[in-house]
Design an enzyme around this catalytic site. Structure first.
Site, PDB file in Angstrom:
ATOM      1  N   GLU A  84      -7.034  -7.174  11.804  1.00 62.45           N
ATOM      2  CA  GLU A  84      -7.632  -6.339  10.774  1.00 62.45           C
ATOM      3  C   GLU A  84      -7.477  -6.981   9.395  1.00 62.45           C
ATOM      4  OE1 GLU A  84      -7.545  -2.087  12.913  1.00 62.45           O
ATOM      5  OE2 GLU A  84      -5.732  -2.531  11.808  1.00 62.45           O
ATOM      6  N   CYS A 139      -6.348  -7.952   1.890  1.00 67.14           N
ATOM      7  CA  CYS A 139      -5.127  -8.092   2.684  1.00 67.14           C
ATOM      8  C   CYS A 139      -5.505  -8.788   3.995  1.00 67.14           C
ATOM      9  CB  CYS A 139      -4.548  -6.702   2.917  1.00 67.14           C
ATOM     10  SG  CYS A 139      -3.062  -6.717   3.911  1.00 67.14           S
ATOM     11  N   CYS A 192       2.650  -9.644  16.211  1.00 64.40           N
ATOM     12  CA  CYS A 192       3.774 -10.278  15.517  1.00 64.40           C
ATOM     13  C   CYS A 192       4.967 -10.234  16.455  1.00 64.40           C
ATOM     14  CB  CYS A 192       4.098  -9.551  14.217  1.00 64.40           C
ATOM     15  SG  CYS A 192       5.423 -10.360  13.291  1.00 64.40           S
ATOM     16  N   CYS A 241       9.859  -5.795  13.744  1.00 63.25           N
ATOM     17  CA  CYS A 241      10.487  -4.878  12.785  1.00 63.25           C
ATOM     18  C   CYS A 241      10.241  -3.456  13.286  1.00 63.25           C
ATOM     19  CB  CYS A 241       9.915  -5.076  11.380  1.00 63.25           C
ATOM     20  SG  CYS A 241      10.172  -6.759  10.779  1.00 63.25           S
ATOM     21  N   CYS A 270       7.185  -1.051  12.105  1.00 65.42           N
ATOM     22  CA  CYS A 270       5.889  -1.699  11.877  1.00 65.42           C
ATOM     23  C   CYS A 270       4.993  -1.570  13.095  1.00 65.42           C
ATOM     24  CB  CYS A 270       6.123  -3.173  11.531  1.00 65.42           C
ATOM     25  SG  CYS A 270       4.595  -4.111  11.403  1.00 65.42           S
ATOM     26  N   CYS A 316      -0.395  -0.068   4.618  1.00 68.13           N
ATOM     27  CA  CYS A 316       0.594  -1.076   5.015  1.00 68.13           C
ATOM     28  C   CYS A 316       1.287  -0.649   6.294  1.00 68.13           C
ATOM     29  CB  CYS A 316       1.716  -1.180   3.989  1.00 68.13           C
ATOM     30  SG  CYS A 316       1.175  -1.538   2.385  1.00 68.13           S
TER      31      CYS A 316
HETATM   32  N1  SAH Z   1       4.956  -9.981   8.140  1.00 72.43           N
HETATM   33  C1  SAH Z   1       4.988  -9.933   6.744  1.00 72.43           C
HETATM   34  C2  SAH Z   1       3.718  -9.413   6.111  1.00 72.43           C
HETATM   35  C3  SAH Z   1       2.995  -8.266   6.764  1.00 72.43           C
HETATM   36  S1  SAH Z   1       3.531  -6.636   6.576  1.00 72.43           S
HETATM   37  C4  SAH Z   1       6.179  -9.139   6.263  1.00 72.43           C
HETATM   38  O1  SAH Z   1       6.804  -8.486   7.076  1.00 72.43           O
HETATM   39  O2  SAH Z   1       6.459  -9.217   5.082  1.00 72.43           O
HETATM   40  C5  SAH Z   1       3.296  -6.163   4.844  1.00 72.43           C
HETATM   41  C6  SAH Z   1       4.370  -5.173   4.370  1.00 72.43           C
HETATM   42  O3  SAH Z   1       4.234  -3.874   4.990  1.00 72.43           O
HETATM   43  C7  SAH Z   1       5.779  -5.650   4.708  1.00 72.43           C
HETATM   44  O4  SAH Z   1       6.656  -5.443   3.627  1.00 72.43           O
HETATM   45  C8  SAH Z   1       6.126  -4.751   5.856  1.00 72.43           C
HETATM   46  O5  SAH Z   1       7.504  -4.675   6.059  1.00 72.43           O
HETATM   47  C9  SAH Z   1       5.502  -3.450   5.431  1.00 72.43           C
HETATM   48  N2  SAH Z   1       5.370  -2.467   6.507  1.00 72.43           N
HETATM   49  C10 SAH Z   1       5.367  -2.693   7.833  1.00 72.43           C
HETATM   50  N3  SAH Z   1       5.226  -1.524   8.493  1.00 72.43           N
HETATM   51  C11 SAH Z   1       5.153  -0.545   7.578  1.00 72.43           C
HETATM   52  C12 SAH Z   1       4.938   0.867   7.642  1.00 72.43           C
HETATM   53  N4  SAH Z   1       4.796   1.493   8.801  1.00 72.43           N
HETATM   54  N5  SAH Z   1       4.875   1.556   6.494  1.00 72.43           N
HETATM   55  C13 SAH Z   1       4.970   0.908   5.304  1.00 72.43           C
HETATM   56  N6  SAH Z   1       5.137  -0.420   5.179  1.00 72.43           N
HETATM   57  C14 SAH Z   1       5.231  -1.144   6.297  1.00 72.43           C
HETATM   58 FE1  SF4 Z   2       5.914  -8.719  11.761  1.00 62.63          FE
HETATM   59 FE2  SF4 Z   2       5.526  -6.218  10.997  1.00 62.63          FE
HETATM   60 FE3  SF4 Z   2       7.913  -7.343  10.732  1.00 62.63          FE
HETATM   61 FE4  SF4 Z   2       5.911  -8.129   9.143  1.00 62.63          FE
HETATM   62  S1  SF4 Z   2       6.847  -6.084   9.183  1.00 62.63           S
HETATM   63  S2  SF4 Z   2       7.382  -9.441  10.244  1.00 62.63           S
HETATM   64  S3  SF4 Z   2       4.188  -7.933  10.565  1.00 62.63           S
HETATM   65  S4  SF4 Z   2       6.873  -6.925  12.666  1.00 62.63           S
END
Ligand code: SAH
Ligand code: SF4
Length: 369
Positions: free
Chosen positions: A91, A104, A111, A115, A118, A346
């Site tokens: 996306e 974005c 991934c 995390c 996420c 996000c």
């Molecule tokens: N992988 C990279 C970039 C993609 S995510 C990273 O982790 O930085 C972009 C941002 O959105 C990151 O700070 C991530 O931690 C945050 N993010 C992920 N899941 C989220 C959620 N459910 N609600 C709000 N922010 C989230």
């Molecule tokens: Fe991967 Fe999501 Fe963690 Fe970013 S926040 S490193 S996209 S698992």
């Protein structure tokens, strides 16, 4: 198989033309046709001689990935679902604001870093995107937005960039796909392609320390780091890569990065999870942690997705948390939730991932610390 010219950065395009016995300025012309005019058909490249156009058509293609869907939210946020083959789709999100337009961009199908909050992480991981698939997102969005702007009365004046900023914050961990992400970012910065300044291209990472150092040497764009916890015990759970690169190492890498960075601060992203990382004690620990790193904080209210196991911190808790940081002199912004009616906010980007890691079949229990 024909060579896809969307995979080539400026240096590779120059090599391609040199090897074909053509003059170096042809490479620049082609970059402009592809990236500035969004042209994919050699026969329409009117300032190239016909024999060259025919030669190109015989040996190369300009092939962006296919758009599966294109949805616009009530607040104007627009999301493209882009097919990258073998059952995977990523996306791309455009966020219009009064003073800028931010795209974005995704870097991986899924991934692997898992995390806990996420949605992309929950999808598991399939593969890295190619340069064409990464820059292709900007190519697709620029073309679509330019076409619509040309139709809309009173829209952006000709020549004004609709996409003024790019954030590598879509699906995936950009530093885990280093070479392709850097090649794509070089195109974003190239005057013959998208011509964005380094300050307007931001890479967000969960903290792969050696790759932060490599980025500093090869392509220092603005850096955002997903911190999300003020101590290793909590970060080990929320952002598992922390077990490999703990906070002290991550913050040292951030300090080193600032020597070469286009901005004089690192942005720390901090997702606000109710009852998990949003207390006054967490804010105070954060202050001590980042004492030596010039930084700004971007608080991200958690964006829910099904079965996440987390709740967004109440507005008042976010305000109190921000207040503690601000009183200590830090610059803090709270990210506006954009496009959540189309799951474009996000952390909500899920696309479609044919999970190779089989994570989606594992059950993970999370105990907030
Ligand atoms: N992988 C990279 C970039 C993609 S995510 C990273 O982790 O930085 C972009 C941002 O959105 C990151 O700070 C991530 O931690 C945050 N993010 C992920 N899941 C989220 C959620 N459910 N609600 C709000 N922010 C989230
Ligand atoms: Fe991967 Fe999501 Fe963690 Fe970013 S926040 S490193 S996209 S698992």
């Amino acid at each position: 198989m024909s060579l896809n010219l969307l995979n080539l950065d400026a240096a590779q395009m120059a090599n391609f033309f040199a090897e074909a016995g053509e003059k170096p300025f042809r490479a620049k012309q082609l970059l402009r046709w592809i990236h500035q005019y969004g042209e994919a058909d050699f026969s329409r490249m009117s300032d190239l001689a016909k024999p060259l156009r025919e030669k190109l058509a015989a040996s190369a293609v300009i092939a962006a990935p296919q758009v599966v869907s294109d949805t616009t939210a009530a607040d104007g946020t627009r999301k493209w679902l882009i097919d990258v083959g073998n059952g995977n789709a990523v996306e791309t999100v455009f966020i219009p604001e009064t003073d800028r337009g931010t795209l974005c961009v995704s870097s991986q199908a899924g991934c692997a870093l898992d995390c806990k909050f996420c949605s992309t992480g929950k999808q598991g991981f399939n593969r890295n995107l190619s340069v064409a698939e990464i820059i292709g997102q900007l190519w697709i969005a620029s073309r679509a937005l330019a076409r619509d702007a040309a139709k809309a009365p009173g829209a952006a004046p000709k020549g004004e960039r609709i996409i003024s900023n790019v954030v590598m914050m879509g699906m995936g961990e950009p530093l885990a796909n280093f070479d392709s992400v850097v090649a794509a970012m070089r195109l974003m910065l190239d005057d013959n392609a998208y011509g964005l300044s380094r300050r307007r291209v931001t890479l967000s990472t969960s903290g792969i320390v050696p790759a932060i150092d490599r980025l500093r040497e090869t392509c220092p764009v603005a850096l955002a780091v997903s911190l999300h916890a003020p101590n290793d015990a909590l970060r080990d759970v929320l952002v598992p890569i922390n077990r490999k690169y703990p906070l002290a190492e991550l913050l040292a890498a951030c300090r080193r990065y600032l020597d070469k960075a286009p901005r004089d601060f690192v942005t720390f992203e901090y997702v606000m999870l109710d009852g998990v990382n949003d207390g006054a004690e967490h804010a105070r620990q954060l202050l001590a942690l980042v004492r030596d790193v010039p930084c700004k904080f971007n608080l991200i209210p958690f964006n829910p997705f099904p079965n996440s196991g987390f709740k967004r911190s109440p507005r008042e808790a976010i305000r109190r948390f921000a207040e503690i940081l601000i009183s200590a002199g830090l610059v803090v912004t709270t990210r506006k939730t954009r496009g959540d009616d189309i799951d474009a906010a996000c952390g909500q980007l899920a696309g479609r991932v044919d999970d190779k890691t089989r994570r989606t079949r594992r059950v993970v229990e999370i105990q907030p610390c």
